[in-house]
Write a protein that holds these residues in place. Sequence first.
Motif, PDB file in Angstrom:
ATOM      1  N   PHE A  18     -71.225  34.518   6.793  1.00 34.03           N
ATOM      2  CA  PHE A  18     -71.687  33.346   7.549  1.00 34.03           C
ATOM      3  C   PHE A  18     -70.706  32.179   7.363  1.00 34.03           C
ATOM      4  O   PHE A  18     -70.338  31.498   8.320  1.00 34.03           O
ATOM      5  N   LEU A  19     -70.290  31.957   6.132  1.00 33.03           N
ATOM      6  CA  LEU A  19     -69.359  30.862   5.867  1.00 33.03           C
ATOM      7  C   LEU A  19     -68.012  31.133   6.524  1.00 33.03           C
ATOM      8  O   LEU A  19     -67.370  30.218   7.064  1.00 33.03           O
ATOM      9  N   THR A  20     -67.574  32.392   6.497  1.00 30.53           N
ATOM     10  CA  THR A  20     -66.317  32.738   7.125  1.00 30.53           C
ATOM     11  C   THR A  20     -66.411  32.549   8.637  1.00 30.53           C
ATOM     12  O   THR A  20     -65.490  32.010   9.280  1.00 30.53           O
ATOM     13  N   ALA A  21     -67.565  32.972   9.209  1.00 28.65           N
ATOM     14  CA  ALA A  21     -67.758  32.799  10.651  1.00 28.65           C
ATOM     15  C   ALA A  21     -67.788  31.306  11.010  1.00 28.65           C
ATOM     16  O   ALA A  21     -67.199  30.864  12.015  1.00 28.65           O
ATOM     17  N   ALA A  22     -68.446  30.509  10.174  1.00 30.60           N
ATOM     18  CA  ALA A  22     -68.513  29.062  10.428  1.00 30.60           C
ATOM     19  C   ALA A  22     -67.115  28.465  10.335  1.00 30.60           C
ATOM     20  O   ALA A  22     -66.716  27.628  11.160  1.00 30.60           O
ATOM     21  N   TRP A  23     -66.391  28.883   9.305  1.00 26.09           N
ATOM     22  CA  TRP A  23     -65.046  28.350   9.119  1.00 26.09           C
ATOM     23  C   TRP A  23     -64.153  28.747  10.287  1.00 26.09           C
ATOM     24  O   TRP A  23     -63.389  27.930  10.809  1.00 26.09           O
ATOM     25  N   MET A  29     -62.690  25.900  17.303  1.00 30.45           N
ATOM     26  CA  MET A  29     -63.041  24.659  18.034  1.00 30.45           C
ATOM     27  C   MET A  29     -61.907  23.632  17.937  1.00 30.45           C
ATOM     28  O   MET A  29     -61.581  22.961  18.910  1.00 30.45           O
ATOM     29  N   HIS A  30     -61.289  23.522  16.777  1.00 29.17           N
ATOM     30  CA  HIS A  30     -60.164  22.600  16.616  1.00 29.17           C
ATOM     31  C   HIS A  30     -58.993  23.016  17.487  1.00 29.17           C
ATOM     32  O   HIS A  30     -58.341  22.176  18.119  1.00 29.17           O
ATOM     33  N   LYS A  31     -58.745  24.318  17.546  1.00 26.76           N
ATOM     34  CA  LYS A  31     -57.654  24.810  18.394  1.00 26.76           C
ATOM     35  C   LYS A  31     -57.941  24.535  19.867  1.00 26.76           C
ATOM     36  O   LYS A  31     -57.052  24.108  20.607  1.00 26.76           O
ATOM     37  N   VAL A  32     -59.199  24.786  20.281  1.00 21.46           N
ATOM     38  CA  VAL A  32     -59.558  24.525  21.688  1.00 21.46           C
ATOM     39  C   VAL A  32     -59.413  23.039  21.993  1.00 21.46           C
ATOM     40  O   VAL A  32     -58.884  22.636  23.041  1.00 21.46           O
ATOM     41  N   ARG A  33     -59.875  22.202  21.079  1.00 20.86           N
ATOM     42  CA  ARG A  33     -59.786  20.755  21.276  1.00 20.86           C
ATOM     43  C   ARG A  33     -58.321  20.322  21.343  1.00 20.86           C
ATOM     44  O   ARG A  33     -57.942  19.506  22.176  1.00 20.86           O
ATOM     45  N   GLU A  34     -57.488  20.904  20.461  1.00 18.86           N
ATOM     46  CA  GLU A  34     -56.063  20.576  20.470  1.00 18.86           C
ATOM     47  C   GLU A  34     -55.419  21.005  21.783  1.00 18.86           C
ATOM     48  O   GLU A  34     -54.596  20.280  22.351  1.00 18.86           O
ATOM     49  N   GLN A  35     -55.819  22.180  22.289  1.00 20.39           N
ATOM     50  CA  GLN A  35     -55.256  22.642  23.556  1.00 20.39           C
ATOM     51  C   GLN A  35     -55.664  21.707  24.702  1.00 20.39           C
ATOM     52  O   GLN A  35     -54.869  21.393  25.581  1.00 20.39           O
ATOM     53  N   ARG A  36     -56.919  21.267  24.666  1.00 18.88           N
ATOM     54  CA  ARG A  36     -57.362  20.317  25.708  1.00 18.88           C
ATOM     55  C   ARG A  36     -56.562  19.015  25.624  1.00 18.88           C
ATOM     56  O   ARG A  36     -56.116  18.468  26.628  1.00 18.88           O
TER      57      ARG A  36
END
Length: 187
Positions: A18-23, A29-36
Amino acid sequence: MADGATKRLPYLLLLLVFLTAAWLSVIVMHKVREQRVFAVLIQERDGKVISLRALLQKEKAYNKETKRKVEEMKATTSSLRTQKTDLKTKLKRLEATATNLKTKQKELEAFLKEKDSHISQMEESTTNLQNTRKELEACLKEQDSLIKQMEEKATDLQNTQKEQDVSLRERHPHQPTRKESSRGEKT
């Protein structure tokens, strides 16, 4: 205790997954935000590049137009120089004409002063004549009113005389009236 550790192991694995999936989801999400953000920045840069190219083309066109105008101005400057010399000669002629006109103006001003004094004298005599005319008209009006009064008195006297003659005839039918007696005296 080994029993408790084996029971905890799947929970720990689940927690670890669960922690690995969250991480991993946070990283994604950070990568998607950076791409945007990068996509927006790239679009802004592309817009700036396009506007800068348009400005560059405008500047090139403006520079061409400026060069053409400079050439035109050089041609205009040379023609203006020749016009300047022509105008200088015309100016000298006009200055001579201006001095002649000034002398004529002075002569005309003196003539006008004479005429103005003559006109003012005539205006004074006109006002005097108008005043005299008004006085004469006032006298004529007075005389007309006196004549009317005298005519009224004369008609009143004639009417009174006629009334007296009529009353005398009625009282003394055989005596001559004043008119008849005055006619008899004249003959």
